[in-house]
Design an enzyme around this catalytic site. Structure first.
Site, PDB file in Angstrom:
ATOM      1  N   ARG A  56       0.850  -1.207   0.000  1.00  0.00           N
ATOM      2  CA  ARG A  56       0.000   0.000   0.000  1.00  0.00           C
ATOM      3  C   ARG A  56       0.883   1.254   0.000  1.00  0.00           C
ATOM      4  O   ARG A  56       0.617   2.228  -0.691  1.00  0.00           O
ATOM      5  CB  ARG A  56      -0.884   0.059   1.265  1.00  0.00           C
ATOM      6  CG  ARG A  56      -1.751  -1.140   1.579  1.00  0.00           C
ATOM      7  CD  ARG A  56      -3.036  -1.132   0.791  1.00  0.00           C
ATOM      8  NE  ARG A  56      -2.832  -1.491  -0.601  1.00  0.00           N
ATOM      9  CZ  ARG A  56      -2.532  -2.729  -1.040  1.00  0.00           C
ATOM     10  NH1 ARG A  56      -2.387  -3.731  -0.198  1.00  0.00           N
ATOM     11  NH2 ARG A  56      -2.375  -2.981  -2.328  1.00  0.00           N
ATOM     12  N   GLN A  88     -10.482   9.118   6.154  1.00  0.00           N
ATOM     13  CA  GLN A  88     -10.302   7.727   6.569  1.00  0.00           C
ATOM     14  C   GLN A  88      -9.114   7.134   5.820  1.00  0.00           C
ATOM     15  O   GLN A  88      -8.717   6.004   6.068  1.00  0.00           O
ATOM     16  CB  GLN A  88     -11.548   6.913   6.243  1.00  0.00           C
ATOM     17  CG  GLN A  88     -12.790   7.384   6.965  1.00  0.00           C
ATOM     18  CD  GLN A  88     -14.041   6.791   6.337  1.00  0.00           C
ATOM     19  OE1 GLN A  88     -14.500   5.730   6.729  1.00  0.00           O
ATOM     20  NE2 GLN A  88     -14.588   7.475   5.356  1.00  0.00           N
ATOM     21  N   VAL A  90      -5.337   6.428   4.443  1.00  0.00           N
ATOM     22  CA  VAL A  90      -4.019   6.361   5.076  1.00  0.00           C
ATOM     23  C   VAL A  90      -2.941   6.887   4.123  1.00  0.00           C
ATOM     24  O   VAL A  90      -1.764   6.881   4.460  1.00  0.00           O
ATOM     25  CB  VAL A  90      -3.716   4.924   5.575  1.00  0.00           C
ATOM     26  CG1 VAL A  90      -4.676   4.566   6.714  1.00  0.00           C
ATOM     27  CG2 VAL A  90      -3.824   3.882   4.461  1.00  0.00           C
ATOM     28  N   ASP A  91      -3.351   7.316   2.919  1.00  0.00           N
ATOM     29  CA  ASP A  91      -2.389   7.923   1.992  1.00  0.00           C
ATOM     30  C   ASP A  91      -2.178   9.393   2.370  1.00  0.00           C
ATOM     31  O   ASP A  91      -2.866   9.928   3.237  1.00  0.00           O
ATOM     32  CB  ASP A  91      -2.866   7.774   0.532  1.00  0.00           C
ATOM     33  CG  ASP A  91      -4.172   8.518   0.257  1.00  0.00           C
ATOM     34  OD1 ASP A  91      -4.223   9.741   0.485  1.00  0.00           O
ATOM     35  OD2 ASP A  91      -5.154   7.883  -0.203  1.00  0.00           O
ATOM     36  N   HIS A 106      -7.861   7.142  10.581  1.00  0.00           N
ATOM     37  CA  HIS A 106      -7.455   5.729  10.508  1.00  0.00           C
ATOM     38  C   HIS A 106      -5.941   5.555  10.392  1.00  0.00           C
ATOM     39  O   HIS A 106      -5.476   4.489   9.993  1.00  0.00           O
ATOM     40  CB  HIS A 106      -8.147   5.030   9.326  1.00  0.00           C
ATOM     41  CG  HIS A 106      -9.622   4.826   9.548  1.00  0.00           C
ATOM     42  ND1 HIS A 106     -10.491   4.441   8.543  1.00  0.00           N
ATOM     43  CD2 HIS A 106     -10.390   4.955  10.669  1.00  0.00           C
ATOM     44  CE1 HIS A 106     -11.716   4.341   9.037  1.00  0.00           C
ATOM     45  NE2 HIS A 106     -11.680   4.656  10.317  1.00  0.00           N
ATOM     46  N   CYS A 117       6.241   0.973  22.887  1.00  0.00           N
ATOM     47  CA  CYS A 117       6.247   2.232  23.663  1.00  0.00           C
ATOM     48  C   CYS A 117       5.434   3.348  23.005  1.00  0.00           C
ATOM     49  O   CYS A 117       5.427   4.478  23.504  1.00  0.00           O
ATOM     50  CB  CYS A 117       7.689   2.701  23.882  1.00  0.00           C
ATOM     51  SG  CYS A 117       8.456   3.402  22.406  1.00  0.00           S
ATOM     52  N   ASN A 198     -20.164  11.378  -4.366  1.00  0.00           N
ATOM     53  CA  ASN A 198     -19.720   9.996  -4.503  1.00  0.00           C
ATOM     54  C   ASN A 198     -19.981   9.529  -5.933  1.00  0.00           C
ATOM     55  O   ASN A 198     -20.778  10.119  -6.656  1.00  0.00           O
ATOM     56  CB  ASN A 198     -20.482   9.099  -3.509  1.00  0.00           C
ATOM     57  CG  ASN A 198     -19.675   7.877  -3.091  1.00  0.00           C
ATOM     58  OD1 ASN A 198     -18.594   7.623  -3.617  1.00  0.00           O
ATOM     59  ND2 ASN A 198     -20.199   7.105  -2.166  1.00  0.00           N
ATOM     60  N   LEU A 199     -19.309   8.452  -6.294  1.00  0.00           N
ATOM     61  CA  LEU A 199     -19.526   7.876  -7.627  1.00  0.00           C
ATOM     62  C   LEU A 199     -20.974   7.439  -7.775  1.00  0.00           C
ATOM     63  O   LEU A 199     -21.599   7.622  -8.818  1.00  0.00           O
ATOM     64  CB  LEU A 199     -18.572   6.681  -7.807  1.00  0.00           C
ATOM     65  CG  LEU A 199     -18.471   6.085  -9.192  1.00  0.00           C
ATOM     66  CD1 LEU A 199     -17.995   7.109 -10.210  1.00  0.00           C
ATOM     67  CD2 LEU A 199     -17.516   4.892  -9.166  1.00  0.00           C
ATOM     68  N   ALA A 216     -14.883  11.533  -8.577  1.00  0.00           N
ATOM     69  CA  ALA A 216     -14.431  12.617  -7.698  1.00  0.00           C
ATOM     70  C   ALA A 216     -13.690  13.714  -8.465  1.00  0.00           C
ATOM     71  O   ALA A 216     -13.846  14.895  -8.148  1.00  0.00           O
ATOM     72  CB  ALA A 216     -13.538  12.044  -6.595  1.00  0.00           C
TER      73      ALA A 216
HETATM   74  P1  OAD Z   1     -14.860   1.869   0.419  1.00  0.00           P
HETATM   75  O1  OAD Z   1     -14.041   1.047  -0.500  1.00  0.00           O
HETATM   76  O2  OAD Z   1     -15.721   1.164   1.400  1.00  0.00           O
HETATM   77  O3  OAD Z   1     -15.808   2.849  -0.424  1.00  0.00           O
HETATM   78  C1  OAD Z   1     -15.299   3.613  -1.482  1.00  0.00           C
HETATM   79  C2  OAD Z   1     -16.401   4.531  -1.989  1.00  0.00           C
HETATM   80  O4  OAD Z   1     -15.846   5.339  -3.003  1.00  0.00           O
HETATM   81  C3  OAD Z   1     -17.605   3.799  -2.605  1.00  0.00           C
HETATM   82  O5  OAD Z   1     -18.814   4.404  -2.134  1.00  0.00           O
HETATM   83  C4  OAD Z   1     -17.430   4.038  -4.109  1.00  0.00           C
HETATM   84  O6  OAD Z   1     -18.677   4.136  -4.796  1.00  0.00           O
HETATM   85  C5  OAD Z   1     -16.729   5.366  -4.116  1.00  0.00           C
HETATM   86  N1  OAD Z   1     -15.895   5.594  -5.313  1.00  0.00           N
HETATM   87  C6  OAD Z   1     -15.192   4.695  -6.048  1.00  0.00           C
HETATM   88  N2  OAD Z   1     -14.533   5.303  -7.048  1.00  0.00           N
HETATM   89  C7  OAD Z   1     -14.836   6.630  -6.957  1.00  0.00           C
HETATM   90  C8  OAD Z   1     -14.489   7.782  -7.717  1.00  0.00           C
HETATM   91  N3  OAD Z   1     -13.676   7.722  -8.775  1.00  0.00           N
HETATM   92  N4  OAD Z   1     -14.992   8.977  -7.327  1.00  0.00           N
HETATM   93  C9  OAD Z   1     -15.814   9.082  -6.247  1.00  0.00           C
HETATM   94  N5  OAD Z   1     -16.183   8.023  -5.501  1.00  0.00           N
HETATM   95  C10 OAD Z   1     -15.698   6.816  -5.839  1.00  0.00           C
HETATM   96  O7  OAD Z   1     -13.861   2.882   1.145  1.00  0.00           O
HETATM   97  P2  OAD Z   1     -14.074   3.727   2.487  1.00  0.00           P
HETATM   98  O8  OAD Z   1     -15.485   4.158   2.634  1.00  0.00           O
HETATM   99  O9  OAD Z   1     -13.019   4.763   2.516  1.00  0.00           O
HETATM  100  O10 OAD Z   1     -10.457   1.200   7.116  1.00  0.00           O
HETATM  101  O11 OAD Z   1     -13.743   2.640   3.579  1.00  0.00           O
HETATM  102  C11 OAD Z   1     -13.734   3.015   4.931  1.00  0.00           C
HETATM  103  C12 OAD Z   1     -12.702   2.209   5.685  1.00  0.00           C
HETATM  104  O12 OAD Z   1     -12.888   0.825   5.412  1.00  0.00           O
HETATM  105  C13 OAD Z   1     -11.263   2.458   5.250  1.00  0.00           C
HETATM  106  O13 OAD Z   1     -10.702   3.582   5.868  1.00  0.00           O
HETATM  107  C14 OAD Z   1     -10.571   1.202   5.671  1.00  0.00           C
HETATM  108  C15 OAD Z   1     -11.593   0.207   5.180  1.00  0.00           C
HETATM  109  O14 OAD Z   1     -11.612  -1.017   5.791  1.00  0.00           O
HETATM  110  C16 OAD Z   1      -9.474   0.499   7.712  1.00  0.00           C
HETATM  111  O15 OAD Z   1      -8.656  -0.166   7.103  1.00  0.00           O
HETATM  112  C17 OAD Z   1      -9.499   0.611   9.206  1.00  0.00           C
END
Ligand code: OAD
Length: 230
Positions: A56, A88, A90-91, A106, A117, A198-199, A216
């Site tokens: 990653r 959320q 990590v990049d 996150h 530590c 969102n997409l 986006a």
């Molecule tokens: P998800 O993979 O769950 O959701 C990504 C969202 O981005 C979806 O709603 C897609 O429709 C949308 N999407 C995809 N491509 C897109 C684009 N080009 N433009 C706009 N939207 C787009 O990712 P997160 O919601 O970020 O946590 O996931 C939340 C957390 O779940 C992450 O931080 C991570 C993961 O497990 C940990 O690892 C603790």
């Protein structure tokens, strides 16, 4: 002067080539979340977990911010009011896109954390559990990532910002993972208008007052333009 609070997820970085988690070809369709994103998985197999986050990190370091990241950087510098960005992700593409003071709830790939530590230091591109901590010298290094079952970072700051916001905007997040997925309901309960970018409609889409759907890199710069004109 309005305070805009923005929550971002993996979708904002998708067009920079970083995988999302829950889309059809998402990371959680290829990797077992329990093995690579939990403290128990790390205890079982630290090498596997480091390999996952090393990959990653390499992807992230090789990626460049896209038009959505740079639009939010522009919004932060040009909006007359305050703009708080909670991610959320990590990049570090928000930072490289010109935004500042990002709340990484996150954690961050660019940070290493000593499991012994709690000392933090800049992560090298390749990390291993055996690398000694620069502070306590224990070989117990982990990625500075919040795993499932762990408490997200800076929740007090987040709720303080939410309580002072005039607009809540969620960008590119599926609304699956709490507590972030619950922010829209908290905003609604406080009478704060909410907007989803969102997409496609997320799992929490019905909770938002307004929405704009599309990639986006198209909808975020367009929305920023509208905010700065208003
Ligand atoms: P998800 O993979 O769950 O959701 C990504 C969202 O981005 C979806 O709603 C897609 O429709 C949308 N999407 C995809 N491509 C897109 C684009 N080009 N433009 C706009 N939207 C787009 O990712 P997160 O919601 O970020 O946590 O996931 C939340 C957390 O779940 C992450 O931080 C991570 C993961 O497990 C940990 O690892 C603790």
């Amino acid at each position: 002067m309005t305070h805009i609070l923005i929550l971002t997820g993996a979708g904002i970085s998708a067009e920079s080539g970083l995988g999302t988690f829950r889309d059809v070809d998402g990371l959680w369709t290829k990797y077992d979340l329990d093995e690579v994103a939990t403290p128990e998985g790390f205890a079982r197999n630290p090498t596997l977990v480091h390999e996952f986050y090393n990959a990653r990190r390499a992807n992230c370091f090789d990626a460049t911010p896209n038009a959505a990241h740079t639009a939010l950087g522009r919004l932060q510098s040009e909006h007359a009011g305050r703009v708080t960005i909670i991610t959320q992700n990590v990049d570090d593409l928000h930072e490289r896109g010109g935004a500042t003071d990002i709340i990484h709830m996150h954690g961050e790939l660019r940070s290493a954390l000593c499991a012994n530590c709690d000392h933090r230091w800049p992560a090298p591109r390749e990390m291993s559990a055996e690398a000694p901590c620069p502070s306590c010298a224990e070989p117990n290094t982990r990625p500075d990532i919040v795993w499932f079952g762990e408490m997200p970072y800076r929740m007090e700051d987040i709720y303080a910002a939410l309580s002072e916001a005039d607009l809540f905007v969620a960008i590119g997040t599926s609304g699956n993972v709490y507590p972030a997925a619950g922010f829209v309901m908290e905003a609604r309960a406080m009478g704060i208008p909410t907007l989803e970018l969102n997409l496609e409609p997320s799992d929490t889409a019905s909770a938002f007052n307004e929405a704009r759907f599309g990639p986006a890199t198209q909808i975020v710069p367009g929305w920023v333009e509208d905010v700065l004109k208003s």
